[in-house]
Design a protein around this motif. Structure first.
Motif, PDB file in Angstrom:
ATOM      1  N   GLY A 199       0.816  -1.196   0.000  1.00 39.77           N
ATOM      2  CA  GLY A 199       0.000   0.000   0.000  1.00 39.77           C
ATOM      3  C   GLY A 199       0.850   1.245   0.000  1.00 39.77           C
ATOM      4  N   MET A 200       0.312   2.285  -0.585  1.00 35.01           N
ATOM      5  CA  MET A 200       0.978   3.582  -0.575  1.00 35.01           C
ATOM      6  C   MET A 200      -0.066   4.654  -0.296  1.00 35.01           C
ATOM      7  SD  MET A 200       3.228   5.573  -3.464  1.00 35.01           S
ATOM      8  CE  MET A 200       4.818   4.847  -3.111  1.00 35.01           C
ATOM      9  N   SER A 201       0.188   5.455   0.732  1.00 34.12           N
ATOM     10  CA  SER A 201      -0.755   6.502   1.084  1.00 34.12           C
ATOM     11  C   SER A 201      -0.641   7.680   0.108  1.00 34.12           C
ATOM     12  CB  SER A 201      -0.485   6.984   2.497  1.00 34.12           C
ATOM     13  OG  SER A 201       0.664   7.796   2.514  1.00 34.12           O
ATOM     14  N   ARG A 202      -1.573   8.582   0.229  1.00 32.84           N
ATOM     15  CA  ARG A 202      -1.523   9.793  -0.599  1.00 32.84           C
ATOM     16  C   ARG A 202      -0.312  10.655  -0.231  1.00 32.84           C
ATOM     17  NH1 ARG A 202      -5.872   9.588   2.651  1.00 32.84           N
ATOM     18  NH2 ARG A 202      -6.201  11.182   4.231  1.00 32.84           N
ATOM     19  N   ASN A 203       0.252  10.397   0.920  1.00 30.84           N
ATOM     20  CA  ASN A 203       1.476  11.086   1.332  1.00 30.84           C
ATOM     21  C   ASN A 203       2.728  10.274   1.023  1.00 30.84           C
ATOM     22  OD1 ASN A 203      -0.010  13.268   2.444  1.00 30.84           O
ATOM     23  ND2 ASN A 203      -0.396  12.045   4.272  1.00 30.84           N
ATOM     24  N   THR A 204       2.549   9.217   0.268  1.00 33.83           N
ATOM     25  CA  THR A 204       3.611   8.294  -0.186  1.00 33.83           C
ATOM     26  C   THR A 204       4.262   7.493   0.923  1.00 33.83           C
ATOM     27  OG1 THR A 204       5.404   9.939  -0.216  1.00 33.83           O
ATOM     28  CG2 THR A 204       4.047   9.755  -2.191  1.00 33.83           C
ATOM     29  N   ASP A 205       3.586   7.320   2.050  1.00 34.29           N
ATOM     30  CA  ASP A 205       4.019   6.311   3.007  1.00 34.29           C
ATOM     31  C   ASP A 205       3.754   4.937   2.398  1.00 34.29           C
ATOM     32  OD1 ASP A 205       2.567   8.379   5.532  1.00 34.29           O
ATOM     33  OD2 ASP A 205       4.677   8.217   4.998  1.00 34.29           O
ATOM     34  N   ILE A 206       4.607   3.997   2.696  1.00 35.35           N
ATOM     35  CA  ILE A 206       4.536   2.685   2.046  1.00 35.35           C
ATOM     36  C   ILE A 206       4.516   1.569   3.083  1.00 35.35           C
ATOM     37  CG2 ILE A 206       5.818   1.057   0.583  1.00 35.35           C
ATOM     38  CD1 ILE A 206       6.856   3.435  -0.986  1.00 35.35           C
ATOM     39  N   TRP A 207       3.735   0.549   2.777  1.00 38.00           N
ATOM     40  CA  TRP A 207       3.680  -0.643   3.620  1.00 38.00           C
ATOM     41  C   TRP A 207       3.687  -1.883   2.732  1.00 38.00           C
ATOM     42  CZ3 TRP A 207       0.299   3.450   3.836  1.00 38.00           C
ATOM     43  CH2 TRP A 207       0.384   4.274   4.970  1.00 38.00           C
ATOM     44  N   TYR A 208       4.249  -2.956   3.245  1.00 41.09           N
ATOM     45  CA  TYR A 208       4.265  -4.226   2.546  1.00 41.09           C
ATOM     46  C   TYR A 208       3.862  -5.353   3.469  1.00 41.09           C
ATOM     47  CZ  TYR A 208       7.107  -1.837  -0.986  1.00 41.09           C
ATOM     48  OH  TYR A 208       7.572  -0.977  -1.954  1.00 41.09           O
ATOM     49  N   ALA A 209       3.236  -6.355   2.886  1.00 41.04           N
ATOM     50  CA  ALA A 209       3.050  -7.596   3.623  1.00 41.04           C
ATOM     51  C   ALA A 209       4.407  -8.248   3.822  1.00 41.04           C
ATOM     52  CB  ALA A 209       2.127  -8.531   2.837  1.00 41.04           C
ATOM     53  N   ASP A 210       4.564  -8.937   4.924  1.00 39.24           N
ATOM     54  CA  ASP A 210       5.851  -9.564   5.216  1.00 39.24           C
ATOM     55  C   ASP A 210       6.279 -10.523   4.105  1.00 39.24           C
ATOM     56  OD1 ASP A 210       5.325  -9.837   8.829  1.00 39.24           O
ATOM     57  OD2 ASP A 210       6.064  -8.188   7.581  1.00 39.24           O
ATOM     58  N   SER A 211       5.312 -11.154   3.483  1.00 42.04           N
ATOM     59  CA  SER A 211       5.621 -12.173   2.478  1.00 42.04           C
ATOM     60  C   SER A 211       6.243 -11.604   1.205  1.00 42.04           C
ATOM     61  CB  SER A 211       4.356 -12.955   2.122  1.00 42.04           C
ATOM     62  OG  SER A 211       3.367 -12.068   1.604  1.00 42.04           O
ATOM     63  N   VAL A 212       6.131 -10.298   1.012  1.00 44.89           N
ATOM     64  CA  VAL A 212       6.651  -9.713  -0.236  1.00 44.89           C
ATOM     65  C   VAL A 212       7.759  -8.690   0.015  1.00 44.89           C
ATOM     66  CG1 VAL A 212       4.398 -10.066  -1.309  1.00 44.89           C
ATOM     67  CG2 VAL A 212       4.992  -7.799  -0.410  1.00 44.89           C
ATOM     68  N   LYS A 213       8.046  -8.396   1.259  1.00 41.34           N
ATOM     69  CA  LYS A 213       9.094  -7.422   1.563  1.00 41.34           C
ATOM     70  C   LYS A 213      10.414  -7.835   0.942  1.00 41.34           C
ATOM     71  CE  LYS A 213       7.420  -5.469   5.922  1.00 41.34           C
ATOM     72  NZ  LYS A 213       7.614  -5.420   7.397  1.00 41.34           N
ATOM     73  N   GLY A 214      11.063  -6.872   0.318  1.00 40.64           N
ATOM     74  CA  GLY A 214      12.341  -7.143  -0.329  1.00 40.64           C
ATOM     75  C   GLY A 214      12.216  -7.671  -1.737  1.00 40.64           C
ATOM     76  N   ARG A 215      11.020  -8.037  -2.151  1.00 39.05           N
ATOM     77  CA  ARG A 215      10.806  -8.567  -3.495  1.00 39.05           C
ATOM     78  C   ARG A 215       9.892  -7.673  -4.323  1.00 39.05           C
ATOM     79  NH1 ARG A 215       8.191 -13.213  -4.285  1.00 39.05           N
ATOM     80  NH2 ARG A 215       6.868 -13.025  -2.414  1.00 39.05           N
ATOM     81  N   PHE A 216       8.905  -7.076  -3.690  1.00 32.58           N
ATOM     82  CA  PHE A 216       7.930  -6.245  -4.385  1.00 32.58           C
ATOM     83  C   PHE A 216       8.171  -4.777  -4.042  1.00 32.58           C
ATOM     84  CE2 PHE A 216       4.204  -9.502  -4.790  1.00 32.58           C
ATOM     85  CZ  PHE A 216       5.078 -10.433  -5.333  1.00 32.58           C
ATOM     86  N   THR A 217       7.861  -3.916  -5.010  1.00 31.43           N
ATOM     87  CA  THR A 217       7.979  -2.479  -4.793  1.00 31.43           C
ATOM     88  C   THR A 217       6.747  -1.782  -5.347  1.00 31.43           C
ATOM     89  OG1 THR A 217      10.398  -2.596  -5.005  1.00 31.43           O
ATOM     90  CG2 THR A 217       9.366  -0.424  -5.220  1.00 31.43           C
ATOM     91  N   ILE A 218       6.121  -0.992  -4.512  1.00 31.05           N
ATOM     92  CA  ILE A 218       4.981  -0.201  -4.936  1.00 31.05           C
ATOM     93  C   ILE A 218       5.443   1.224  -5.214  1.00 31.05           C
ATOM     94  CG2 ILE A 218       4.302   0.408  -2.579  1.00 31.05           C
ATOM     95  CD1 ILE A 218       1.367   0.280  -3.515  1.00 31.05           C
ATOM     96  N   SER A 219       4.862   1.811  -6.239  1.00 31.31           N
ATOM     97  CA  SER A 219       5.170   3.198  -6.560  1.00 31.31           C
ATOM     98  C   SER A 219       3.943   3.816  -7.221  1.00 31.31           C
ATOM     99  CB  SER A 219       6.387   3.291  -7.489  1.00 31.31           C
ATOM    100  OG  SER A 219       6.147   2.609  -8.703  1.00 31.31           O
ATOM    101  N   ARG A 220       3.932   5.126  -7.306  1.00 29.60           N
ATOM    102  CA  ARG A 220       2.811   5.775  -7.967  1.00 29.60           C
ATOM    103  C   ARG A 220       3.300   7.005  -8.704  1.00 29.60           C
ATOM    104  NH1 ARG A 220      -1.451   7.199  -3.295  1.00 29.60           N
ATOM    105  NH2 ARG A 220      -2.603   8.255  -4.971  1.00 29.60           N
ATOM    106  N   ASP A 221       2.662   7.252  -9.819  1.00 28.73           N
ATOM    107  CA  ASP A 221       2.942   8.404 -10.653  1.00 28.73           C
ATOM    108  C   ASP A 221       1.702   9.283 -10.608  1.00 28.73           C
ATOM    109  OD1 ASP A 221       3.164  10.211 -12.812  1.00 28.73           O
ATOM    110  OD2 ASP A 221       4.493   8.845 -13.887  1.00 28.73           O
TER     111      ASP A 221
END
Length: 121
Positions: A49-71
């Protein structure tokens, strides 16, 4: 807001995919965005997840492998998925809302149609 997700496909274990979710409307910047996935017979689960303020969270199962970003200019949120394994196979959904609770299915009112990710071993 309406969401359109794409980018899924079939990939071998260890491979990568990038999912995209484009939002319609003028208020994309006001929304928190999330990625969820649902495998057959399982409940929909939070991925990133990424907040409107660009704070980011990941599930433990994907940390280090997945990256969320927004344009913000393109009104698009991305999910870069690396080192994929068969356990990542699922339908992936993007979601949007302003509840401030980033990792709960119930906190999101707006959902994309889902895109299938299949990882072969």
């Amino acid at each position: 807001v309406q969401l359109q997700a794409c980018g899924g496909g079939l990939v071998q274990a260890g491979g990568s995919l990038r999912l995209s979710c484009r939002a319609s409307g003028r208020t994309f910047r006001w929304y928190d965005m999330g990625w969820f996935r649902q495998a057959p017979g399982k409940e929909r689960e939070f991925v990133a997840g990424m907040s409107r303020n660009t704070d980011i969270w990941y599930a433990d199962s994907v940390k280090g492998r997945f990256t969320i970003s927004r344009d913000f200019a393109m009104k698009t949120v991305y999910l870069q998925m690396n080192s994929l394994g068969p356990g990542d196979s699922a339908v992936y959904y993007c979601a949007a809302d302003r509840s401030g609770v980033y990792n709960s299915v119930q906190s999101y009112r707006y959902w994309g149609q889902g895109t299938q990710v299949t990882v072969s071993s």
